[in-house]
Design a protein around this motif. Structure first.
Motif, PDB file in Angstrom:
ATOM      1  N   GLU A 115       0.822  -1.192   0.000  1.00  0.00           N
ATOM      2  CA  GLU A 115       0.000   0.000   0.000  1.00  0.00           C
ATOM      3  C   GLU A 115       0.864   1.252   0.000  1.00  0.00           C
ATOM      4  O   GLU A 115       1.866   1.319   0.727  1.00  0.00           O
ATOM      5  N   PRO A 116       0.499   2.263  -0.798  1.00  0.00           N
ATOM      6  CA  PRO A 116       1.303   3.502  -0.825  1.00  0.00           C
ATOM      7  C   PRO A 116       1.167   4.270   0.483  1.00  0.00           C
ATOM      8  O   PRO A 116       0.212   4.105   1.229  1.00  0.00           O
ATOM      9  N   GLY A 117       2.167   5.094   0.740  1.00  0.00           N
ATOM     10  CA  GLY A 117       2.123   5.942   1.920  1.00  0.00           C
ATOM     11  C   GLY A 117       3.378   5.887   2.754  1.00  0.00           C
ATOM     12  O   GLY A 117       3.680   6.816   3.507  1.00  0.00           O
ATOM     13  N   THR A 118       4.143   4.804   2.636  1.00  0.00           N
ATOM     14  CA  THR A 118       5.387   4.688   3.392  1.00  0.00           C
ATOM     15  C   THR A 118       6.574   4.936   2.479  1.00  0.00           C
ATOM     16  O   THR A 118       6.509   4.718   1.264  1.00  0.00           O
ATOM     17  N   ASP A 119       7.677   5.366   3.089  1.00  0.00           N
ATOM     18  CA  ASP A 119       8.872   5.659   2.300  1.00  0.00           C
ATOM     19  C   ASP A 119       9.411   4.414   1.603  1.00  0.00           C
ATOM     20  O   ASP A 119       9.883   4.481   0.459  1.00  0.00           O
ATOM     21  N   ALA A 120       9.343   3.283   2.290  1.00  0.00           N
ATOM     22  CA  ALA A 120       9.879   2.053   1.697  1.00  0.00           C
ATOM     23  C   ALA A 120       9.104   1.668   0.435  1.00  0.00           C
ATOM     24  O   ALA A 120       9.700   1.316  -0.590  1.00  0.00           O
ATOM     25  N   VAL A 121       7.788   1.750   0.505  1.00  0.00           N
ATOM     26  CA  VAL A 121       6.964   1.398  -0.655  1.00  0.00           C
ATOM     27  C   VAL A 121       7.185   2.385  -1.786  1.00  0.00           C
ATOM     28  O   VAL A 121       7.341   1.999  -2.957  1.00  0.00           O
ATOM     29  N   GLU A 122       7.197   3.682  -1.463  1.00  0.00           N
ATOM     30  CA  GLU A 122       7.397   4.701  -2.497  1.00  0.00           C
ATOM     31  C   GLU A 122       8.745   4.531  -3.184  1.00  0.00           C
ATOM     32  O   GLU A 122       8.841   4.597  -4.414  1.00  0.00           O
ATOM     33  N   ASN A 123       9.786   4.312  -2.390  1.00  0.00           N
ATOM     34  CA  ASN A 123      11.115   4.149  -2.969  1.00  0.00           C
ATOM     35  C   ASN A 123      11.209   2.886  -3.818  1.00  0.00           C
ATOM     36  O   ASN A 123      11.850   2.876  -4.876  1.00  0.00           O
ATOM     37  N   ALA A 124      10.558   1.811  -3.355  1.00  0.00           N
ATOM     38  CA  ALA A 124      10.608   0.562  -4.115  1.00  0.00           C
ATOM     39  C   ALA A 124       9.920   0.711  -5.466  1.00  0.00           C
ATOM     40  O   ALA A 124      10.438   0.254  -6.495  1.00  0.00           O
ATOM     41  N   VAL A 125       8.752   1.347  -5.484  1.00  0.00           N
ATOM     42  CA  VAL A 125       8.023   1.516  -6.741  1.00  0.00           C
ATOM     43  C   VAL A 125       8.778   2.460  -7.675  1.00  0.00           C
ATOM     44  O   VAL A 125       8.874   2.216  -8.888  1.00  0.00           O
ATOM     45  N   LEU A 126       9.303   3.562  -7.131  1.00  0.00           N
ATOM     46  CA  LEU A 126      10.065   4.491  -7.966  1.00  0.00           C
ATOM     47  C   LEU A 126      11.311   3.825  -8.552  1.00  0.00           C
ATOM     48  O   LEU A 126      11.654   4.049  -9.724  1.00  0.00           O
ATOM     49  N   TYR A 127      11.965   3.004  -7.751  1.00  0.00           N
ATOM     50  CA  TYR A 127      13.161   2.303  -8.250  1.00  0.00           C
ATOM     51  C   TYR A 127      12.795   1.326  -9.359  1.00  0.00           C
ATOM     52  O   TYR A 127      13.478   1.242 -10.387  1.00  0.00           O
ATOM     53  N   GLU A 128      11.717   0.572  -9.156  1.00  0.00           N
ATOM     54  CA  GLU A 128      11.283  -0.379 -10.175  1.00  0.00           C
ATOM     55  C   GLU A 128      10.885   0.338 -11.462  1.00  0.00           C
ATOM     56  O   GLU A 128      11.224  -0.104 -12.573  1.00  0.00           O
ATOM     57  N   PHE A 129      10.151   1.441 -11.310  1.00  0.00           N
ATOM     58  CA  PHE A 129       9.728   2.211 -12.482  1.00  0.00           C
ATOM     59  C   PHE A 129      10.938   2.753 -13.234  1.00  0.00           C
ATOM     60  O   PHE A 129      11.014   2.660 -14.469  1.00  0.00           O
ATOM     61  N   SER A 130      11.874   3.353 -12.510  1.00  0.00           N
ATOM     62  CA  SER A 130      13.053   3.930 -13.153  1.00  0.00           C
ATOM     63  C   SER A 130      13.910   2.860 -13.811  1.00  0.00           C
ATOM     64  O   SER A 130      14.534   3.102 -14.856  1.00  0.00           O
ATOM     65  N   SER A 131      13.955   1.661 -13.201  1.00  0.00           N
ATOM     66  CA  SER A 131      14.748   0.571 -13.788  1.00  0.00           C
ATOM     67  C   SER A 131      14.157   0.098 -15.106  1.00  0.00           C
ATOM     68  O   SER A 131      14.894  -0.344 -16.000  1.00  0.00           O
ATOM     69  N   ASN A 132      12.851   0.176 -15.232  1.00  0.00           N
ATOM     70  CA  ASN A 132      12.192  -0.285 -16.452  1.00  0.00           C
ATOM     71  C   ASN A 132      12.124   0.780 -17.535  1.00  0.00           C
ATOM     72  O   ASN A 132      11.726   0.481 -18.671  1.00  0.00           O
ATOM     73  N   LEU A 133      12.478   2.018 -17.197  1.00  0.00           N
ATOM     74  CA  LEU A 133      12.370   3.131 -18.141  1.00  0.00           C
ATOM     75  C   LEU A 133      13.730   3.516 -18.688  1.00  0.00           C
ATOM     76  O   LEU A 133      14.720   3.578 -17.948  1.00  0.00           O
ATOM     77  N   SER A 134      13.771   3.789 -19.979  1.00  0.00           N
ATOM     78  CA  SER A 134      15.008   4.257 -20.625  1.00  0.00           C
ATOM     79  C   SER A 134      14.650   5.349 -21.624  1.00  0.00           C
ATOM     80  O   SER A 134      13.803   5.144 -22.505  1.00  0.00           O
ATOM     81  N   ILE A 135      15.271   6.516 -21.479  1.00  0.00           N
ATOM     82  CA  ILE A 135      15.089   7.624 -22.425  1.00  0.00           C
ATOM     83  C   ILE A 135      16.475   8.050 -22.887  1.00  0.00           C
ATOM     84  O   ILE A 135      17.269   8.568 -22.090  1.00  0.00           O
ATOM     85  N   VAL A 136      16.762   7.839 -24.154  1.00  0.00           N
ATOM     86  CA  VAL A 136      18.096   8.130 -24.663  1.00  0.00           C
ATOM     87  C   VAL A 136      17.992   8.959 -25.943  1.00  0.00           C
ATOM     88  O   VAL A 136      16.989   8.925 -26.653  1.00  0.00           O
ATOM     89  N   HIS A 137      19.058   9.677 -26.203  1.00  0.00           N
ATOM     90  CA  HIS A 137      19.207  10.459 -27.430  1.00  0.00           C
ATOM     91  C   HIS A 137      20.051   9.631 -28.382  1.00  0.00           C
ATOM     92  O   HIS A 137      21.231   9.370 -28.119  1.00  0.00           O
ATOM     93  N   ASN A 138      19.439   9.202 -29.507  1.00  0.00           N
ATOM     94  CA  ASN A 138      20.185   8.339 -30.411  1.00  0.00           C
ATOM     95  C   ASN A 138      21.049   9.155 -31.369  1.00  0.00           C
ATOM     96  O   ASN A 138      21.072  10.388 -31.334  1.00  0.00           O
ATOM     97  N   GLU A 139      21.730   8.447 -32.252  1.00  0.00           N
ATOM     98  CA  GLU A 139      22.685   9.115 -33.144  1.00  0.00           C
ATOM     99  C   GLU A 139      22.009   9.932 -34.226  1.00  0.00           C
ATOM    100  O   GLU A 139      22.673  10.713 -34.918  1.00  0.00           O
ATOM    101  N   ARG A 140      20.690   9.797 -34.400  1.00  0.00           N
ATOM    102  CA  ARG A 140      19.964  10.565 -35.413  1.00  0.00           C
ATOM    103  C   ARG A 140      19.256  11.783 -34.822  1.00  0.00           C
ATOM    104  O   ARG A 140      18.337  12.325 -35.439  1.00  0.00           O
TER     105      ARG A 140
END
Length: 365
Positions: free
Chosen positions: A108-133
């Motif tokens: 359940e959201p509301g605690t620092d541990a849960v928020e940090n875990a979800v943010l870490y998982e989300f950031s790990s699955n996300l990639s935004i890069v500038h390619n060579e074009r």
């Protein structure tokens, strides 16, 4: 006798002596890695590709004037888009919108541990890069391929919205200035119009050029009649023409249209008319500017040029199960060889020490 050196050529006899143990370790690693690889969920990857447009070219005021959209490959545009996409407020918005607390089983959201875990998982699955074009590739990974595609596309929309918001407040301030100028000119125009109406009533002037011609013609006509009446000795006709001429030209004349009042009001009326004409032109332009600014502010022009939307993947991106099994077997085999080699070296060094000790003891006796 000097002890023979240990070389790589002697590995095979060593492995042969420990072949059962090495084989058991390799088989155990293969079985364990197969089980682990089969238990790992499939991860799907969805990618959206887009270019940031030049913020100046997306200004609706320029588009109304005939401007064109331009792709912006500037480093500051690319950095701004990537920074927005990787920001924490954007991540928190998508986490709440897609219910990722439950999807990631973080609790359940509301605690620092849960928020940090979800943010870490989300950031790990996300990639935004500038390619060579000079394009931006936004990639999201997840066990649910439909969710990965929907989240990637939604993230592009959020980035676009926030990128537009960066200039929206300034444009609203400009719209307020347009509105303030329009209301001021409208008030001034109405005040000047009322002053002009009052001046027309006071001086009896409703058309400067027309009334000037009318009075000149009437004065000439009355004077001609007066001269004719005086010449013919018709006193009544002369008196009537004189009174009509006096009412048209005299200071105390009772005529609505009077030359004296016309002369007095000519300068004032000219000033009022010029002022009203100037205000009218400025008011029309200000109203047009305000309406254009208001219309363009309501318009939603994308600040991104999307080359490719994110689609559900047709094949998994990871895990590569055969690579996990092969890698585990190879690593286990390498570690086993290193361990048995170290053990053989240790045993050989022990035998050498005992031999030297026995030789020293025999020589002493």
């Amino acid at each position: 006798m000097s002890e023979s050196s240990y070389s790589l050529l002697g590995l095979w006899p060593v492995i042969n002596r420990w072949k059962k143990l090495v084989l058991a370790a390799v088989v155990a690693a293969a079985v364990l890695s197969v089980v682990v690889a089969l238990l790992l969920p499939n991860i799907y990857r969805s990618t959206a590709v887009f270019f940031p447009t030049n913020p100046e070219s997306t200004d609706p005021d320029r588009l109304v004037d005939g401007g064109k959209l331009e792709l912006g490959g500037r480093s500051e545009d690319l950095d701004r888009i990537i920074t927005i996409g990787q920001s924490q407020p954007v991540a928190e918005q998508l986490i709440r919108e897609f219910g990722l607390y439950k999807h990631y089983k973080a609790g359940e959201p509301g605690t620092d541990a849960v928020e940090n875990a979800v943010l870490y998982e989300f950031s790990s699955n996300l990639s935004i890069v500038h390619n060579e074009r000079d394009a931006i590739e936004l990639t999201f990974e997840d066990k649910d391929k439909e969710l990965a595609a929907r989240l990637a596309n939604r993230l592009v929309q959020v980035i676009d919205s926030i990128n537009q918001q960066l200039t929206l407040e300034n444009r609203r301030s400009v719209l307020g200035l347009y509105k303030l100028r329009f209301e001021f000119l409208q008030s001034e125009f109405e005040q000047s119009r009322q002053q002009l109406v009052q001046a027309r009533r006071r001086y009896g002037i409703y058309g400067l050029e027309q009334q000037g011609r009318y009075m000149a013609r009437e004065i000439i006509t009355l004077e001609s009649k007066l001269r004719q009446a005086e010449g013919s000795g018709n006193a009544n006709q002369a008196a009537g023409a004189r009174r009509a001429l006096q009412g048209l030209t005299g200071a105390g004349g009772t005529n609505t249209i009077n030359l004296e009042r016309y002369v007095q009001g000519t300068d004032s009326m000219g000033l009022f008319v010029a002022r009203l004409t100037d205000l009218q032109g400025r008011l029309v332009k200000a109203r047009g500017d305000y309406e254009t600014a208001d219309l363009t502010l309501r318009a939603k022009i994308s600040s991104l040029y999307i080359v490719q939307k994110a689609y559900p993947a047709t094949r998994k991106s990871k895990p590569v199960r055969w690579l996990i099994v092969v890698g585990s077997v190879v690593v286990t085999l390498a570690i086993s060889i290193v361990l048995i080699t170290l053990l053989e070296l240790y045993k050989r060094s022990r035998r050498g020490s005992r031999r030297r000790f026995g030789q020293a003891t025999g020589a002493g006796s």
